[in-house]
Design a protein around this motif. Structure first.
Motif, PDB file in Angstrom:
ATOM      1  N   ASP A  35       0.928  -1.126  -0.100  1.00  0.00           N
ATOM      2  CA  ASP A  35      -0.005  -0.081  -0.061  1.00  0.00           C
ATOM      3  C   ASP A  35       0.880   1.335  -0.077  1.00  0.00           C
ATOM      4  OD1 ASP A  35      -2.573  -0.730  -0.460  1.00  0.00           O
ATOM      5  OD2 ASP A  35      -3.047  -0.577   1.656  1.00  0.00           O
ATOM      6  N   ALA A  36       2.021   0.907   0.550  1.00  0.00           N
ATOM      7  CA  ALA A  36       2.915   2.222   0.398  1.00  0.00           C
ATOM      8  C   ALA A  36       3.879   2.059  -0.473  1.00  0.00           C
ATOM      9  CB  ALA A  36       3.664   2.606   1.829  1.00  0.00           C
ATOM     10  N   LEU A  41       6.497   5.161  -1.318  1.00  0.00           N
ATOM     11  CA  LEU A  41       7.282   5.585  -0.292  1.00  0.00           C
ATOM     12  C   LEU A  41       8.459   4.379  -0.314  1.00  0.00           C
ATOM     13  CD1 LEU A  41       4.995   6.237   2.662  1.00  0.00           C
ATOM     14  CD2 LEU A  41       6.396   7.651   1.254  1.00  0.00           C
ATOM     15  N   PHE A  42       8.173   3.099  -0.598  1.00  0.00           N
ATOM     16  CA  PHE A  42       9.102   1.924  -0.624  1.00  0.00           C
ATOM     17  C   PHE A  42      10.245   1.996  -1.568  1.00  0.00           C
ATOM     18  CE2 PHE A  42      10.600  -2.042  -2.303  1.00  0.00           C
ATOM     19  CZ  PHE A  42      11.203  -2.465  -0.982  1.00  0.00           C
ATOM     20  N   LEU A  50      10.692   5.006  -3.098  1.00  0.00           N
ATOM     21  CA  LEU A  50      11.551   6.390  -2.988  1.00  0.00           C
ATOM     22  C   LEU A  50      12.468   6.037  -1.976  1.00  0.00           C
ATOM     23  CD1 LEU A  50       8.887   9.022  -2.835  1.00  0.00           C
ATOM     24  CD2 LEU A  50      10.775   8.827  -4.449  1.00  0.00           C
ATOM     25  N   ALA A  51      12.040   5.385  -0.960  1.00  0.00           N
ATOM     26  CA  ALA A  51      13.179   4.895   0.246  1.00  0.00           C
ATOM     27  C   ALA A  51      14.418   4.177  -0.251  1.00  0.00           C
ATOM     28  CB  ALA A  51      12.318   4.184   1.461  1.00  0.00           C
ATOM     29  N   SER A  91      16.760   5.601  -2.952  1.00  0.00           N
ATOM     30  CA  SER A  91      17.369   6.749  -2.319  1.00  0.00           C
ATOM     31  C   SER A  91      18.838   6.139  -1.767  1.00  0.00           C
ATOM     32  CB  SER A  91      16.819   7.767  -1.520  1.00  0.00           C
ATOM     33  OG  SER A  91      16.578   6.592  -0.081  1.00  0.00           O
ATOM     34  N   LEU A  92      18.972   4.851  -1.689  1.00  0.00           N
ATOM     35  CA  LEU A  92      19.985   4.141  -1.254  1.00  0.00           C
ATOM     36  C   LEU A  92      21.008   3.687  -2.129  1.00  0.00           C
ATOM     37  CD1 LEU A  92      18.428   1.421   0.924  1.00  0.00           C
ATOM     38  CD2 LEU A  92      19.068   3.625   1.812  1.00  0.00           C
ATOM     39  N   GLU A 110      16.651  13.904  -6.760  1.00  0.00           N
ATOM     40  CA  GLU A 110      15.702  13.091  -5.879  1.00  0.00           C
ATOM     41  C   GLU A 110      14.731  14.007  -5.638  1.00  0.00           C
ATOM     42  OE1 GLU A 110      17.384  10.957  -2.701  1.00  0.00           O
ATOM     43  OE2 GLU A 110      18.068   9.354  -4.147  1.00  0.00           O
ATOM     44  N   ASN A 150      -4.573   9.477  -5.982  1.00  0.00           N
ATOM     45  CA  ASN A 150      -5.197   9.253  -4.516  1.00  0.00           C
ATOM     46  C   ASN A 150      -4.896   7.835  -4.033  1.00  0.00           C
ATOM     47  OD1 ASN A 150      -6.643  10.092  -2.508  1.00  0.00           O
ATOM     48  ND2 ASN A 150      -8.539   9.044  -3.009  1.00  0.00           N
ATOM     49  N   LEU A 194      -0.941   5.440  -2.777  1.00  0.00           N
ATOM     50  CA  LEU A 194       0.462   5.170  -3.025  1.00  0.00           C
ATOM     51  C   LEU A 194       0.809   3.870  -3.549  1.00  0.00           C
ATOM     52  CD1 LEU A 194       1.558   6.599   0.594  1.00  0.00           C
ATOM     53  CD2 LEU A 194       2.256   7.534  -1.470  1.00  0.00           C
ATOM     54  N   GLU A 240       4.215   2.022   9.101  1.00  0.00           N
ATOM     55  CA  GLU A 240       5.221   2.034   8.012  1.00  0.00           C
ATOM     56  C   GLU A 240       5.311   3.239   7.215  1.00  0.00           C
ATOM     57  OE1 GLU A 240       1.927   0.959   7.748  1.00  0.00           O
ATOM     58  OE2 GLU A 240       0.879   1.760   5.867  1.00  0.00           O
ATOM     59  N   LEU A 278       9.557   4.119   6.368  1.00  0.00           N
ATOM     60  CA  LEU A 278       9.844   4.440   4.971  1.00  0.00           C
ATOM     61  C   LEU A 278      10.362   5.884   5.069  1.00  0.00           C
ATOM     62  CD1 LEU A 278       7.368   2.407   3.190  1.00  0.00           C
ATOM     63  CD2 LEU A 278       9.731   1.789   3.380  1.00  0.00           C
ATOM     64  N   VAL A 294      14.025   6.163   6.323  1.00  0.00           N
ATOM     65  CA  VAL A 294      15.139   5.583   5.532  1.00  0.00           C
ATOM     66  C   VAL A 294      15.001   6.477   4.468  1.00  0.00           C
ATOM     67  CG1 VAL A 294      15.505   3.858   3.694  1.00  0.00           C
ATOM     68  CG2 VAL A 294      14.486   3.168   5.729  1.00  0.00           C
ATOM     69  N   MET A 295      13.930   7.190   3.916  1.00  0.00           N
ATOM     70  CA  MET A 295      14.195   8.151   2.801  1.00  0.00           C
ATOM     71  C   MET A 295      14.734   9.374   3.311  1.00  0.00           C
ATOM     72  SD  MET A 295      10.781   8.806   0.602  1.00  0.00           S
ATOM     73  CE  MET A 295       9.797   9.648   1.341  1.00  0.00           C
ATOM     74  N   VAL A 349      18.509   8.421   6.101  1.00  0.00           N
ATOM     75  CA  VAL A 349      19.532   7.455   5.385  1.00  0.00           C
ATOM     76  C   VAL A 349      19.629   7.974   3.771  1.00  0.00           C
ATOM     77  CG1 VAL A 349      20.056   5.016   4.440  1.00  0.00           C
ATOM     78  CG2 VAL A 349      18.840   5.206   6.586  1.00  0.00           C
ATOM     79  N   GLY A 350      18.612   8.386   3.115  1.00  0.00           N
ATOM     80  CA  GLY A 350      18.862   8.674   1.789  1.00  0.00           C
ATOM     81  C   GLY A 350      19.130   9.966   1.590  1.00  0.00           C
ATOM     82  N   ALA A 351      18.965  11.083   2.499  1.00  0.00           N
ATOM     83  CA  ALA A 351      19.512  12.435   2.308  1.00  0.00           C
ATOM     84  C   ALA A 351      20.310  12.820   3.483  1.00  0.00           C
ATOM     85  CB  ALA A 351      18.264  13.313   2.214  1.00  0.00           C
ATOM     86  N   SER A 361      -4.466   2.034   6.039  1.00  0.00           N
ATOM     87  CA  SER A 361      -3.329   2.860   5.518  1.00  0.00           C
ATOM     88  C   SER A 361      -2.780   3.890   6.434  1.00  0.00           C
ATOM     89  CB  SER A 361      -3.706   3.664   4.204  1.00  0.00           C
ATOM     90  OG  SER A 361      -2.614   4.482   3.508  1.00  0.00           O
ATOM     91  N   THR A 400      -0.264   5.784   6.288  1.00  0.00           N
ATOM     92  CA  THR A 400       0.045   7.097   5.631  1.00  0.00           C
ATOM     93  C   THR A 400      -1.147   8.048   5.266  1.00  0.00           C
ATOM     94  OG1 THR A 400       1.423   5.571   4.328  1.00  0.00           O
ATOM     95  CG2 THR A 400       1.359   7.976   3.609  1.00  0.00           C
ATOM     96  N   LYS A 401      -2.373   7.369   5.006  1.00  0.00           N
ATOM     97  CA  LYS A 401      -3.446   8.122   4.839  1.00  0.00           C
ATOM     98  C   LYS A 401      -3.956   8.850   5.997  1.00  0.00           C
ATOM     99  CE  LYS A 401      -6.489   7.541   0.868  1.00  0.00           C
ATOM    100  NZ  LYS A 401      -7.085   6.244   0.074  1.00  0.00           N
TER     101      LYS A 401
END
Lengths: 363, 201
Positions: free
Chosen positions: A134-135, A138-139, A141-142, A145-146, A178, A193, A195, B52, B56, B59-60, B63-65, B130, B132-133
């Motif tokens: 569902d995400a 996000l997964f 992008l995360a 970015s590694l 990014e 609407n 992810l 979640e 995430l 990490v984003m 870790v990522g930036a 969800s 996130t939502k």
């Protein structure tokens, strides 16, 4: 699909009359085996795709520059990637005397791992994703970015000047682009609407044009045209391809972070770069070109459409490389920060107002 | 043992090891990479708590930036490790006191009824929930003012950082890409017509 695979196993073992005996001890292992089969079904075509993308790149650029390209090994040079792979496999991996031995070998693995991991959430057809998160975005992008860690660590661990310069350049470039990619995706998330990558594709199959059978006009590329271009160009910058390949600009810093690497360690960076190319082509196809959806109503949807779209995007990448001269470093930064980021920040409220207005086409 | 419990112990063990190595590693670049590993395992722990989005985002963003830029800076620094270690024992009492105070505060917070009751963690959400939502909805409805206030504070911090470090150098030549693109060949090149020289007689 799981049942049909299981049935074919059953058929095979029944030829020897051993099915009951095999299943007796194999049943608890089956879920794990099924996962491994699914992973291999993604991983093996990906590696083959990487191998033949290198061949395609050399042939296509050769064609564009009116020369032959590889045409000696096998029919039309089709065995060339295999020969190159074997050559790299049997070459010595050299560890420079003053390199950091652990990080030097960790870096290629860190470059390769994210490029492969992201494929877990890519939907190849309706319901055809290894993990339908569902995400998902996000997964994605995360994990993407590694990818920069492999390059930075390689540059530092080599303990050499050119690799270090290359890794510094890549750190700044990848982090900058990014942001533009993420902001362009925000528009896609707003209109779909969700992810979830599957839902994002399904949302593109609805609309006025799709009802008339011209589905390709309902995909996100048309209403979000500026974001499509930003995402595509940022994608090229994110994978360090020409014309944004200052990270490994041959005329300036030889090969950037890969200078000190040889043999399979070098091949890992090479594989990661091409796997990332295929990945970005898949992402552009999913977010803006409707993924597995058919462009016209009378043809069936399916994984073949995703392949066609990815192939087209990949050809564009090769085309860019054969066409454009390398950007100067400060101009890359200018394009990212002063053109793309403001454009995205402008387009997000535009889409927001559009969605709230009576002309909303994403209901 | 349940798989989730096993994962919890795995992530926690690696997290503690990595955190310890952050402060004991001799090489600052290794320390930063251990910190990355620590963040990664913290994200794993949050995933087991069904958070979640937080996992995430950790990490984003971190870790990522953030850590990439951190690594960037640490690699560029010319760090003399022996000089860094000189003040170790002199600063030890103050550091130990601060550490103890922080540990005591954490124990105090975590032992309150709110966390001890366990309602917080045991409730498992349905699969189509969800995180996130829900988080987005809360941020933009109930907590919209604190949220906007936080973003304005961050914006002020960004602008302040830029203003503090911006140096207007006068000795560099600036390029204006728009002007460069608009240049016509007539602006740069003057074609001079010269009559051919007379032949020597």
């Amino acid at each position: 699909m799981e049942d049909s695979v299981l049935q074919s196993f059953q058929w095979f073992w029944n030829l020897f009359g051993l099915w009951d005996w095999v299943w007796g001890w194999f049943a608890p292992l089956w879920p794990l085996t099924w996962w491994i089969i699914k992973i291999l079904a993604i991983f093996v075509p990906l590696l083959l795709g990487v191998a033949y993308l290198t061949w395609l790149e050399r042939r296509v650029i050769g064609f564009m520059q009116v020369r032959m390209g590889p045409n000696r090994v096998g029919w039309f040079g089709l065995l060339q990637p295999i020969a190159d792979g074997l050559k790299l496999f049997f070459k010595e991996v050299i560890l420079p005397a003053k390199a950091d031995p652990w990080l030097f070998f960790l870096a290629p693995a860190l470059a390769m791992a994210p490029a492969v991991t992201v494929w877990a959430v890519i939907p190849f057809f309706d319901g055809g994703a290894l993990a339908d998160l569902d995400a998902g975005v996000l997964f994605l992008l995360a994990v993407t970015s590694l990818g920069v860690y492999g390059i930075i660590i390689a540059g530092w661990a080599s303990n050499s000047k050119y690799p270090f310069l290359g890794s510094m350049r890549s750190a700044a470039q990848m982090v900058s682009y990014e942001i533009a990619m993420g902001l362009a995706l925000v528009c896609v998330l707003m209109v779909s609407n969700s992810l979830n990558l599957t839902d994002i594709i399904r949302a593109q199959g609805q609309g006025v044009f799709a009802d008339y059978g011209a589905g390709f006009l309902s995909w996100n590329w048309l209403p979000l045209l500026p974001m499509f271009l930003v995402y595509l160009i940022s994608g090229v910058a994110e994978i360090n391809r020409a014309p944004f390949d200052v990270v490994e600009g041959e005329s300036e810093i030889v090969a950037g972070h890969m200078v000190e690497y040889s043999g399979m360690a070098f091949a890992m960076f090479f594989l990661a770069e091409y796997a990332n190319m295929i990945l970005v082509s898949a992402l552009v196809s999913i977010f803006f070109l409707g993924g597995w959806l058919s462009p016209v109503g009378f043809l069936p949807d399916g994984v073949h459409w995703l392949s066609v779209k990815m192939f087209f995007i990949l050809l564009c990448f090769l085309w860019f490389r054969a066409t454009f001269p390398r950007y100067r470093y400060d101009q890359i930064m200018r394009l990212g920060w002063k053109v793309f980021v403001p454009l995205c920040l402008l387009w997000i409220p535009v889409v927001g107002v559009w969605m709230m207005s009576p002309f909303n086409i994403w209901k | 043992m349940e798989a989730k419990t096993l994962l919890f112990y795995l992530f926690s063990a690696v997290l503690l090891f990595a955190a310890l190595r952050v402060i004991t590693a001799r090489n600052p670049v290794h320390a930063v990479l251990y910190l990355v590993l620590a963040f990664f395992n913290a994200a794993g722990l949050w995933l087991t708590l069904e958070a979640e989005f937080l996992a995430l985002a950790l990490v984003m963003v971190y870790v990522g930036a953030v850590m990439v830029l951190f690594l960037f800076v640490v690699m560029m620094l010319d760090i003399d490790i022996t000089r860094l270690r000189q003040g170790f024992w002199a600063n030890m009492p103050l550091a130990a006191t601060l550490g103890l105070v922080m540990a005591a505060e954490m124990v105090w917070v975590l032992s309150t009824d709110f966390f001890a009751s366990g309602v917080f963690f045991n409730e498992s959400m349905p699969a189509d929930y969800s995180n996130t939502k829900e988080l987005g909805r809360l941020l933009f409805t109930d907590y919209v003012y604190p949220f906007e206030l936080a973003s304005i504070i961050l914006l002020v911090a960004i602008i302040a950082a830029v203003v503090l470090t911006l140096r207007r150098r006068t000795d560099v030549r600036h390029l204006d890409p728009a002007k460069q693109i608009a240049v016509k060949h007539a602006d740069r090149i003057r074609v001079v017509q010269m009559p051919a020289e007379k032949e020597a007689e």
